[in-house]
Design a protein around this motif. Structure first.
Motif, PDB file in Angstrom:
ATOM      1  N   LEU A  27       0.825  -1.190   0.000  1.00  0.00           N
ATOM      2  CA  LEU A  27       0.000   0.000   0.000  1.00  0.00           C
ATOM      3  C   LEU A  27       0.866   1.249   0.000  1.00  0.00           C
ATOM      4  CD1 LEU A  27      -2.709  -1.029   2.600  1.00  0.00           C
ATOM      5  CD2 LEU A  27      -2.907  -1.015   0.122  1.00  0.00           C
ATOM      6  N   PRO A  28       0.468   2.257  -0.744  1.00  0.00           N
ATOM      7  CA  PRO A  28       1.254   3.495  -0.750  1.00  0.00           C
ATOM      8  C   PRO A  28       1.083   4.243   0.572  1.00  0.00           C
ATOM      9  CG  PRO A  28      -0.732   3.767  -2.053  1.00  0.00           C
ATOM     10  CD  PRO A  28      -0.675   2.338  -1.633  1.00  0.00           C
ATOM     11  N   TRP A  29       2.166   4.802   1.044  1.00  0.00           N
ATOM     12  CA  TRP A  29       2.128   5.574   2.282  1.00  0.00           C
ATOM     13  C   TRP A  29       2.097   7.049   1.932  1.00  0.00           C
ATOM     14  CZ3 TRP A  29       1.744   3.602   7.163  1.00  0.00           C
ATOM     15  CH2 TRP A  29       1.911   2.244   7.285  1.00  0.00           C
ATOM     16  N   ARG A  30       1.404   7.822   2.741  1.00  0.00           N
ATOM     17  CA  ARG A  30       1.414   9.262   2.566  1.00  0.00           C
ATOM     18  C   ARG A  30       1.879   9.890   3.872  1.00  0.00           C
ATOM     19  NH1 ARG A  30      -2.836  11.276   5.390  1.00  0.00           N
ATOM     20  NH2 ARG A  30      -4.660   9.964   5.615  1.00  0.00           N
TER      21      ARG A  30
END
Length: 95
Positions: free
Chosen positions: A60-63
């Motif tokens: 999952l992409p992290w922000r």
């Protein structure tokens, strides 16, 4: 494990579902088949198998975790029946 029509009738009563006698026999066979399949799965040795969270490996992409107010105060209260100082006005609950 095998279910009979009496058990299916009890399940139907608990689920508040009306089931005819022919359907009771059909569902007894269907549910019994499913339970036999689950019993087969219980025989599989899974001692050294790691737990999975998904069948696909997904990263999952992290922000960046930063707090903002969204800068949408005017848009949020724009459709309110009544607002004051940028806040919703609600009826008084206690006197």
């Amino acid at each position: 494990m095998s279910l009979d029509t009496k058990a299916v009738a009890k399940i139907a009563k608990l689920a508040r579902i009306e089931v005819t006698d022919a359907e009771k026999e059909h569902f007894a066979r269907e549910i019994s088949g499913i339970l036999k399949w689950v019993e087969q799965l219980e025989e599989v040795n899974t001692d050294n198998v790691p737990q999975m969270t998904s069948v696909a490996v997904v990263k999952l992409p992290w922000r960046e975790d930063k707090v903002t107010d969204g800068n949408q105060q005017e848009a949020v209260v724009k459709n309110a029946p009544k607002s004051d100082y940028g806040c919703f006005v609600v009826p008084k609950v206690m006197e």
